[in-house]
Design a protein around this motif. Sequence first.
Motif, PDB file in Angstrom:
ATOM      1  N   ASP A 119      -7.957  15.156   7.305  1.00 26.03           N
ATOM      2  CA  ASP A 119      -7.471  13.973   8.015  1.00 26.03           C
ATOM      3  C   ASP A 119      -7.843  12.729   7.215  1.00 26.03           C
ATOM      4  O   ASP A 119      -8.792  12.016   7.525  1.00 26.03           O
ATOM      5  CB  ASP A 119      -8.068  13.920   9.420  1.00 26.03           C
ATOM      6  N   VAL A 120      -7.090  12.490   6.162  1.00 26.29           N
ATOM      7  CA  VAL A 120      -7.327  11.354   5.282  1.00 26.29           C
ATOM      8  C   VAL A 120      -5.982  10.879   4.761  1.00 26.29           C
ATOM      9  O   VAL A 120      -5.064  11.681   4.553  1.00 26.29           O
ATOM     10  CB  VAL A 120      -8.274  11.738   4.118  1.00 26.29           C
ATOM     11  N   ALA A 121      -5.854   9.579   4.591  1.00 27.52           N
ATOM     12  CA  ALA A 121      -4.682   9.001   3.943  1.00 27.52           C
ATOM     13  C   ALA A 121      -5.161   8.184   2.759  1.00 27.52           C
ATOM     14  O   ALA A 121      -6.020   7.311   2.906  1.00 27.52           O
ATOM     15  CB  ALA A 121      -3.893   8.131   4.921  1.00 27.52           C
ATOM     16  N   LEU A 122      -4.625   8.488   1.589  1.00 25.17           N
ATOM     17  CA  LEU A 122      -4.976   7.772   0.366  1.00 25.17           C
ATOM     18  C   LEU A 122      -3.802   6.876  -0.026  1.00 25.17           C
ATOM     19  O   LEU A 122      -2.667   7.346  -0.141  1.00 25.17           O
ATOM     20  CB  LEU A 122      -5.279   8.763  -0.760  1.00 25.17           C
ATOM     21  N   TYR A 123      -4.100   5.587  -0.212  1.00 23.02           N
ATOM     22  CA  TYR A 123      -3.094   4.598  -0.594  1.00 23.02           C
ATOM     23  C   TYR A 123      -3.478   3.991  -1.944  1.00 23.02           C
ATOM     24  O   TYR A 123      -4.651   3.979  -2.327  1.00 23.02           O
ATOM     25  CB  TYR A 123      -3.025   3.461   0.429  1.00 23.02           C
ATOM     26  N   ALA A 124      -2.477   3.438  -2.625  1.00 22.48           N
ATOM     27  CA  ALA A 124      -2.718   2.700  -3.865  1.00 22.48           C
ATOM     28  C   ALA A 124      -1.862   1.448  -3.865  1.00 22.48           C
ATOM     29  O   ALA A 124      -0.752   1.437  -3.322  1.00 22.48           O
ATOM     30  CB  ALA A 124      -2.406   3.554  -5.082  1.00 22.48           C
TER      31      ALA A 124
ATOM     32  N   ASP B 126       0.041  14.949   6.529  1.00 22.47           N
ATOM     33  CA  ASP B 126       1.430  15.282   6.853  1.00 22.47           C
ATOM     34  C   ASP B 126       2.401  15.007   5.707  1.00 22.47           C
ATOM     35  O   ASP B 126       3.602  15.252   5.835  1.00 22.47           O
ATOM     36  CB  ASP B 126       1.886  14.544   8.112  1.00 22.47           C
ATOM     37  N   ALA B 127       1.885  14.509   4.582  1.00 24.72           N
ATOM     38  CA  ALA B 127       2.704  14.270   3.380  1.00 24.72           C
ATOM     39  C   ALA B 127       3.911  13.392   3.689  1.00 24.72           C
ATOM     40  O   ALA B 127       4.987  13.585   3.130  1.00 24.72           O
ATOM     41  CB  ALA B 127       3.144  15.601   2.758  1.00 24.72           C
ATOM     42  N   GLY B 128       3.733  12.412   4.566  1.00 27.30           N
ATOM     43  CA  GLY B 128       4.818  11.495   4.881  1.00 27.30           C
ATOM     44  C   GLY B 128       5.148  10.581   3.713  1.00 27.30           C
ATOM     45  O   GLY B 128       4.378  10.463   2.755  1.00 27.30           O
ATOM     46  N   GLN B 129       6.313   9.938   3.777  1.00 28.73           N
ATOM     47  CA  GLN B 129       6.756   8.969   2.761  1.00 28.73           C
ATOM     48  C   GLN B 129       6.758   9.570   1.351  1.00 28.73           C
ATOM     49  O   GLN B 129       6.460   8.897   0.364  1.00 28.73           O
ATOM     50  CB  GLN B 129       5.865   7.722   2.791  1.00 28.73           C
ATOM     51  N   ASP B 130       7.106  10.848   1.268  1.00 27.65           N
ATOM     52  CA  ASP B 130       7.187  11.517  -0.029  1.00 27.65           C
ATOM     53  C   ASP B 130       5.861  11.499  -0.770  1.00 27.65           C
ATOM     54  O   ASP B 130       5.816  11.404  -2.010  1.00 27.65           O
ATOM     55  CB  ASP B 130       8.290  10.874  -0.887  1.00 27.65           C
TER      56      ASP B 130
ATOM     57  N   LEU C 213       0.857  -1.174   0.000  1.00 32.41           N
ATOM     58  CA  LEU C 213       0.000   0.000   0.000  1.00 32.41           C
ATOM     59  C   LEU C 213       0.900   1.233   0.000  1.00 32.41           C
ATOM     60  O   LEU C 213       1.492   1.585   1.029  1.00 32.41           O
ATOM     61  CB  LEU C 213      -0.923   0.000   1.222  1.00 32.41           C
ATOM     62  N   ARG C 214       1.013   1.868  -1.144  1.00 30.03           N
ATOM     63  CA  ARG C 214       1.849   3.057  -1.279  1.00 30.03           C
ATOM     64  C   ARG C 214       1.054   4.284  -0.883  1.00 30.03           C
ATOM     65  O   ARG C 214      -0.025   4.545  -1.421  1.00 30.03           O
ATOM     66  CB  ARG C 214       2.329   3.192  -2.731  1.00 30.03           C
ATOM     67  N   LEU C 215       1.563   5.039   0.104  1.00 35.38           N
ATOM     68  CA  LEU C 215       0.891   6.270   0.504  1.00 35.38           C
ATOM     69  C   LEU C 215       0.984   7.279  -0.631  1.00 35.38           C
ATOM     70  O   LEU C 215       2.075   7.618  -1.098  1.00 35.38           O
ATOM     71  CB  LEU C 215       1.525   6.828   1.772  1.00 35.38           C
ATOM     72  N   ILE C 216      -0.173   7.763  -1.076  1.00 35.61           N
ATOM     73  CA  ILE C 216      -0.254   8.698  -2.187  1.00 35.61           C
ATOM     74  C   ILE C 216      -0.461  10.122  -1.701  1.00 35.61           C
ATOM     75  O   ILE C 216       0.125  11.065  -2.234  1.00 35.61           O
ATOM     76  CB  ILE C 216      -1.417   8.301  -3.138  1.00 35.61           C
TER      77      ILE C 216
ATOM     78  N   PRO D 148      -5.173  -9.624 -12.004  1.00 36.37           N
ATOM     79  CA  PRO D 148      -4.343  -8.431 -11.831  1.00 36.37           C
ATOM     80  C   PRO D 148      -5.208  -7.213 -11.513  1.00 36.37           C
ATOM     81  O   PRO D 148      -6.191  -6.934 -12.213  1.00 36.37           O
ATOM     82  CB  PRO D 148      -3.644  -8.300 -13.187  1.00 36.37           C
ATOM     83  N   ALA D 149      -4.846  -6.502 -10.442  1.00 40.17           N
ATOM     84  CA  ALA D 149      -5.730  -5.451  -9.938  1.00 40.17           C
ATOM     85  C   ALA D 149      -4.930  -4.239  -9.469  1.00 40.17           C
ATOM     86  O   ALA D 149      -3.794  -4.361  -8.997  1.00 40.17           O
ATOM     87  CB  ALA D 149      -6.574  -5.983  -8.786  1.00 40.17           C
ATOM     88  N   GLU D 150      -5.562  -3.094  -9.621  1.00 37.35           N
ATOM     89  CA  GLU D 150      -5.085  -1.844  -9.024  1.00 37.35           C
ATOM     90  C   GLU D 150      -6.209  -1.328  -8.147  1.00 37.35           C
ATOM     91  O   GLU D 150      -7.354  -1.197  -8.598  1.00 37.35           O
ATOM     92  CB  GLU D 150      -4.707  -0.817 -10.095  1.00 37.35           C
ATOM     93  N   VAL D 151      -5.884  -1.026  -6.890  1.00 38.38           N
ATOM     94  CA  VAL D 151      -6.898  -0.672  -5.898  1.00 38.38           C
ATOM     95  C   VAL D 151      -6.418   0.557  -5.137  1.00 38.38           C
ATOM     96  O   VAL D 151      -5.213   0.682  -4.838  1.00 38.38           O
ATOM     97  CB  VAL D 151      -7.110  -1.844  -4.902  1.00 38.38           C
ATOM     98  N   ILE D 152      -7.332   1.467  -4.826  1.00 39.99           N
ATOM     99  CA  ILE D 152      -7.004   2.593  -3.964  1.00 39.99           C
ATOM    100  C   ILE D 152      -7.818   2.496  -2.679  1.00 39.99           C
ATOM    101  O   ILE D 152      -8.956   2.008  -2.686  1.00 39.99           O
ATOM    102  CB  ILE D 152      -7.203   3.954  -4.650  1.00 39.99           C
ATOM    103  N   VAL D 153      -7.203   2.936  -1.587  1.00 40.46           N
ATOM    104  CA  VAL D 153      -7.805   2.839  -0.256  1.00 40.46           C
ATOM    105  C   VAL D 153      -7.765   4.197   0.406  1.00 40.46           C
ATOM    106  O   VAL D 153      -6.690   4.830   0.490  1.00 40.46           O
ATOM    107  CB  VAL D 153      -7.048   1.812   0.617  1.00 40.46           C
ATOM    108  N   PHE D 154      -8.923   4.672   0.882  1.00 36.07           N
ATOM    109  CA  PHE D 154      -9.016   5.895   1.650  1.00 36.07           C
ATOM    110  C   PHE D 154      -9.179   5.526   3.127  1.00 36.07           C
ATOM    111  O   PHE D 154     -10.137   4.839   3.489  1.00 36.07           O
ATOM    112  CB  PHE D 154     -10.230   6.720   1.225  1.00 36.07           C
ATOM    113  N   ASP D 155      -8.262   5.987   3.976  1.00 33.59           N
ATOM    114  CA  ASP D 155      -8.368   5.839   5.430  1.00 33.59           C
ATOM    115  C   ASP D 155      -8.871   7.177   5.953  1.00 33.59           C
ATOM    116  O   ASP D 155      -8.159   8.193   5.882  1.00 33.59           O
ATOM    117  CB  ASP D 155      -6.994   5.485   5.999  1.00 33.59           C
ATOM    118  N   LEU D 156     -10.112   7.202   6.478  1.00 34.35           N
ATOM    119  CA  LEU D 156     -10.831   8.434   6.757  1.00 34.35           C
ATOM    120  C   LEU D 156     -11.198   8.570   8.239  1.00 34.35           C
ATOM    121  O   LEU D 156     -11.519   7.574   8.886  1.00 34.35           O
ATOM    122  CB  LEU D 156     -12.120   8.477   5.929  1.00 34.35           C
TER     123      LEU D 156
END
Length: 286
Positions: free
Chosen positions: A216-221, A205-209, A198-201, A277-285
Amino acid sequence: MAFQRFEDLLGHGVEYGSHRDRTNTGFGNDERRQPEWERLGGNVGSGHPEALKHLISVRKSEDRGRVNLGWLESRHTFSFGEYRDPHHMGFRTLRVINEDRVQPGQGFGLHGHRNMEIISYIVEGSLAHRDSMGNGSVLTAGDVQRMTAGTGVQHSEMNASVEEPVHFLQIWILPEARGLQPGYEERHFAAEEKRGALRLICSRDAGQDALSIYQDVALYATVLEPGETLDHSLDPSRHAWVQVVVGNAAVNGQALYQGDGVAVSEETGLSLRATEPAEVIVFDLA
């Protein structure tokens, strides 16, 4: 330029510049009216009405709103423009997920926004962006753009190719405050960065580049191969939205197909498993 406002729908000052080819117009302009999510029995904090009744609530691809203008084919996960479904007004601070396919040489002419965090996630093809802040670039597959509309910004989004369509997600997230200074960021996230992880997008706080966002949301892919699994811990006080961008996958045992989304609440984690084969995005809210 004439503007049509979404304040009645969103409770925030969001504007579009109208032009004759675009059907994404508002539903009125009466700031004194109760915001839509409150009339539905919730608020920005309680979010999606169905999620109040179900811990896991699936939004099937075929049930999304549809727009087909010839040059534009769009699918709306939540109410947007002329498509309005009181049961799908958004989830928490996640307000819009539009899956757009724009024909070669076509696109959205100059139009305006206010008070919204806007993310463009390029799936395939190339998208030319220009805005009133002086930014201009061509986004390609793997690129993600974040624009803070804040006090007001105008921009255009055009298919940069005269031969191939462009396929992208446009995502709107309600900001933590109104009247923010407009801003812009973009970054390329290679498939290798997302493969099996899960790559933080995007996050506050814009962590992990990652890109920054005023909420207050983190979007991952992630990009997964068939049979590959991935787990994400989730604080029980938080919520998640999972969107299948490409391929098929299961979330906590729930089968999902391309274009499907799922709202998750009161769970301690997410378990993703690709069935192709899949590409998925995850919102942590929040």
